[in-house]
Design a protein around this motif. Structure first.
Motif, PDB file in Angstrom:
ATOM      1  N   VAL A 131       0.725  -1.254   0.034  1.00  0.00           N
ATOM      2  CA  VAL A 131      -0.278  -0.117   0.247  1.00  0.00           C
ATOM      3  C   VAL A 131       0.654   1.188   0.353  1.00  0.00           C
ATOM      4  N   GLN A 240     -12.111   2.665   9.380  1.00  0.00           N
ATOM      5  CA  GLN A 240     -11.741   2.411   9.501  1.00  0.00           C
ATOM      6  C   GLN A 240      -9.675   3.500   8.744  1.00  0.00           C
ATOM      7  N   PHE A 242      -6.856   4.584   7.033  1.00  0.00           N
ATOM      8  CA  PHE A 242      -5.913   5.135   7.447  1.00  0.00           C
ATOM      9  C   PHE A 242      -4.550   5.164   6.935  1.00  0.00           C
ATOM     10  N   TYR A 246      -3.062   8.573   5.686  1.00  0.00           N
ATOM     11  CA  TYR A 246      -1.688   8.922   5.992  1.00  0.00           C
ATOM     12  C   TYR A 246      -0.506   8.959   5.144  1.00  0.00           C
ATOM     13  N   LEU A 247      -0.158   8.180   4.245  1.00  0.00           N
ATOM     14  CA  LEU A 247       0.292   8.336   3.636  1.00  0.00           C
ATOM     15  C   LEU A 247       0.590   9.671   2.448  1.00  0.00           C
ATOM     16  N   GLN A 250       1.665  12.156   4.343  1.00  0.00           N
ATOM     17  CA  GLN A 250       2.847  12.460   5.120  1.00  0.00           C
ATOM     18  C   GLN A 250       3.866  13.443   4.752  1.00  0.00           C
ATOM     19  N   SER A 272      -8.960   7.171  12.031  1.00  0.00           N
ATOM     20  CA  SER A 272      -8.216   6.866  12.719  1.00  0.00           C
ATOM     21  C   SER A 272      -7.319   6.970  12.928  1.00  0.00           C
ATOM     22  N   LEU A 275      -6.873   9.400  15.568  1.00  0.00           N
ATOM     23  CA  LEU A 275      -6.640   8.721  16.592  1.00  0.00           C
ATOM     24  C   LEU A 275      -5.528   8.256  17.254  1.00  0.00           C
ATOM     25  N   PHE A 276      -4.787   7.763  15.221  1.00  0.00           N
ATOM     26  CA  PHE A 276      -3.590   7.526  15.818  1.00  0.00           C
ATOM     27  C   PHE A 276      -2.256   8.738  16.762  1.00  0.00           C
TER      28      PHE A 276
END
Lengths: 321, 296
Positions: A131, A240, A242, A246-247, A250, A272, A275-276
């Motif tokens: 991913v 969910q 994420f 995220y990527l 980033q 998510s 949360l992270f």
């Protein structure tokens, strides 16, 4: 005669019971890896995270009971609402698109054309690509200056957004990457389509039903059970979501390593991700646990609503299926 | 052949128009089907072409606007740079280690549990099956924090242990996959061995495992790809850059000064190749596994 019978029955029952006890031990022994895993990695953590959600806990001090404070704080936390909105936006648009493209793709891969096995494999390949690779690749493809997506849009005369910097284009970018990896949905639909009894089509054709009529009267009703399954699975994965956001957002963190920024105006911050961040960047383990439970309850609620609604639109005619 | 001329002449025009219309419609459908297929495959496969060609382009070709798909000059510099900018071999070694151990874990645990759920008759079997299925639906976010704290407390954060050990405790999807396979295996086969006095473990080892081979291969390839491509767990647990898997290591090509797209794409190609090879070799297992998980 009767007493003899009774004795035999008693003996049989006793031996059955002893066999039952024995097989319980056998069953438990063979299932023991999962039982151990369930206790240590599922049951205990669920209880613990429910407990943490009522505490103030930063990893260095023992958790301090604060009652509903985390949930109350969440209610007034605009970033939380924003992340929830982003997540629901992605789910509400992503799930129907996945189902529609999945169905279309399955039909196309079911055409009688030589070499279909190869085409099916090519459509499935993005699922097995790391991913990280997929996300970085799309980050490059979506580059507004050197990327191919905008180039393609330019060639067909459409506007070319800067996907990763304009807030309103961040979520479509995430959807694009997520939709690129729907090979499983397509393959499942393909298998289901091929399971539809052929005589139904032959009968319909004899009655003069056209392709649309055949789809809506035969194919679709037969596919509703598998569609329910797919909607639930895809919905859960969107709630969910994420890794892709995220990527895509980033950024290089101060010091060593990286952090997720959530994109322009937090437009790509998913629940998510928030949360992270709370758990592992701000070390607000209690607050993050409360968010996890909100996510869990939300998932359960939506799943239950889907299951409840299925009575109205899912068609079961083969009880032995 | 013996049909009278009049009959043919009389019917011919009507028939040909009708047939011509059918033929035209058939040709149209033929063409539409192929166009749709090409568009579908292109949409999914085009990004790979971009990845490959970018990996072989010098930066003058990469940063060219508008982008041109084909490199004007082919170069291997990006690959050399990919291998030297980051400790590529070390990250690859870490990824191989984690993936390999995860596959072993899956093969040790999942068939055992699947056997208990399909071939041993015991009270609680159906209840446990429901628990396995319910576990599949549970968002990992709910258990993530306490599990992290647990590993942290016993000193295993920043190691491969938290990534590998859970696979030895049975992954619900794989348990279910193998269980579905075993349900279809006739009980008589096992009963015969049991009557002959074979222990349950012996029945499992010398009869069930060999029969279940296709399901085991499917599980192994799934587990391999999951571990190979995983991002979230390494992100949580691997803090020390010497422990990075490739999923974490690739970020090194990003910096404040921009992204080294050429070397990054070259590294992406190298990172994808093993997963791609496994997919090519075990393609039918993937396809059957995906469909079996959903339809049965």
């Amino acid at each position: 005669m009767t007493s003899e019978n009774a004795a035999a029955r008693l003996r049989a029952r006793r031996s059955r019971r002893s066999r039952n006890t024995k097989s319980i031990w056998k069953g438990l022994a063979f299932a023991s890896p999962f039982l151990l895993g369930f206790v240590v990695l599922i049951a205990y953590p669920m209880l613990a995270s429910a407990f943490y959600s009522f505490t103030d806990f930063n990893l260095f001090q023992a958790p301090k009971w604060v009652g509903l404070a985390n949930y109350r704080h969440m209610f007034g936390d605009s970033t939380f609402w924003h992340a929830l909105w982003n997540t629901l936006y992605l789910s509400v648009i992503g799930v129907p698109l996945t189902i529609i493209i999945g169905l279309l793709g399955a039909h196309i891969l079911n055409f009688r054309i030589r070499g279909q096995a190869i085409y099916r494999a090519l459509v499935y390949v993005p699922v097995i690509v790391p991913v990280v690779v997929g996300s970085y690749l799309w980050r490059w493809m979506l580059n507004s200056q050197y990327g191919y997506v905008d180039r393609l849009l330019q060639l067909v005369g459409l506007p070319q957004p800067s996907w990763l910097t304009e807030p309103q284009w961040g979520k479509p970018a995430i959807l694009l990457i997520a939709l690129w990896t729907i090979g499983s949905t397509i393959i499942i639909y393909l298998a289901a389509i091929r399971d539809v009894p052929q005589d139904l089509y032959e009968a319909a054709q004899m009655d003069g039903a056209g392709p649309w009529r055949r789809f809506f009267s035969i194919t679709w009703p037969q596919l509703t059970p598998v569609t329910l399954f797919q909607i639930i699975v895809v919905m859960i994965s969107y709630l969910q979501i994420f890794t892709q956001p995220y990527l895509l957002t980033q950024t290089t963190a101060v010091g060593n390593g990286s952090a997720a920024s959530g994109g322009a105006g937090d437009s790509m911050l998913s629940l998510s991700m928030y949360l992270f961040q709370n758990a592992f960047t701000f070390l607000k383990m209690g607050y993050a646990s409360a968010m996890a439970w909100v996510l869990f309850v939300l998932t359960m609620l939506i799943t239950l609503i889907l299951l409840w609604s299925s009575r109205r639109w899912v068609h079961y005619d083969n009880p032995d299926d | 052949m013996t049909t009278p001329m009049t009959k043919i002449l009389g019917q011919a025009p009507v028939r040909t128009t009708a047939r011509r219309r059918t033929v035209a419609r058939f040709r149209l459908a033929w063409a539409i089907e192929r166009v749709l297929l090409i568009l579908l495959v292109a949409a999914f496969f085009f990004p790979f072409v971009v990845m490959l060609t970018t990996a072989f382009k010098p930066s003058s070709d990469i940063f060219h606007s508008p982008p041109e798909l084909w490199p004007r000059h082919w170069t291997l510099d990006n690959f050399a740079s990919a291998l030297s900018t980051i400790p590529f071999w070390q990250y690859l070694g870490n990824t191989v280690l984690v993936s390999g151990l995860s596959v072993i874990g899956a093969l040790v645990s999942a068939p055992l549990v699947a056997y208990a759920l399909s071939k041993i008759r015991w009270r609680g079997r159906n209840g446990l099956l429901v628990v396995v299925l319910a576990t599949m639906m549970l968002p990992p976010q709910v258990t993530m924090i306490p599990v992290y704290l647990l590993w942290n407390k016993i000193g295993f954060s920043n190691s491969f242990v938290p990534l590998v050990v859970p696979t030895f405790l049975g992954t619900p999807f794989l348990i279910y996959l193998i269980r579905q396979f075993l349900v279809a295996v006739p009980d008589e086969l096992l009963e015969a061995a049991r009557v002959d006095g074979a222990s349950e473990l012996r029945v499992y080892w010398s009869i069930v495992l060999p029969i279940a081979r296709p399901a085991l291969v499917t599980s192994a390839v799934f587990q391999f790809v999951w571990a190979w491509t995983d991002f979230m767990n390494p992100l949580i647990y691997l803090g020390d850059s010497s422990k990075y898997t490739l999923s974490l290591g690739l970020y090194s090509f990003f910096s404040q000064h921009g992204v080294e797209w050429g070397p990054l794409m070259a590294a992406c190609v190298l990172f994808t190749l093993p997963a791609f090879a496994v997919f090519i070799i075990a393609q039918r297992y993937f396809i059957s596994g995906v469909a079996a998980g959903a339809l049965k």
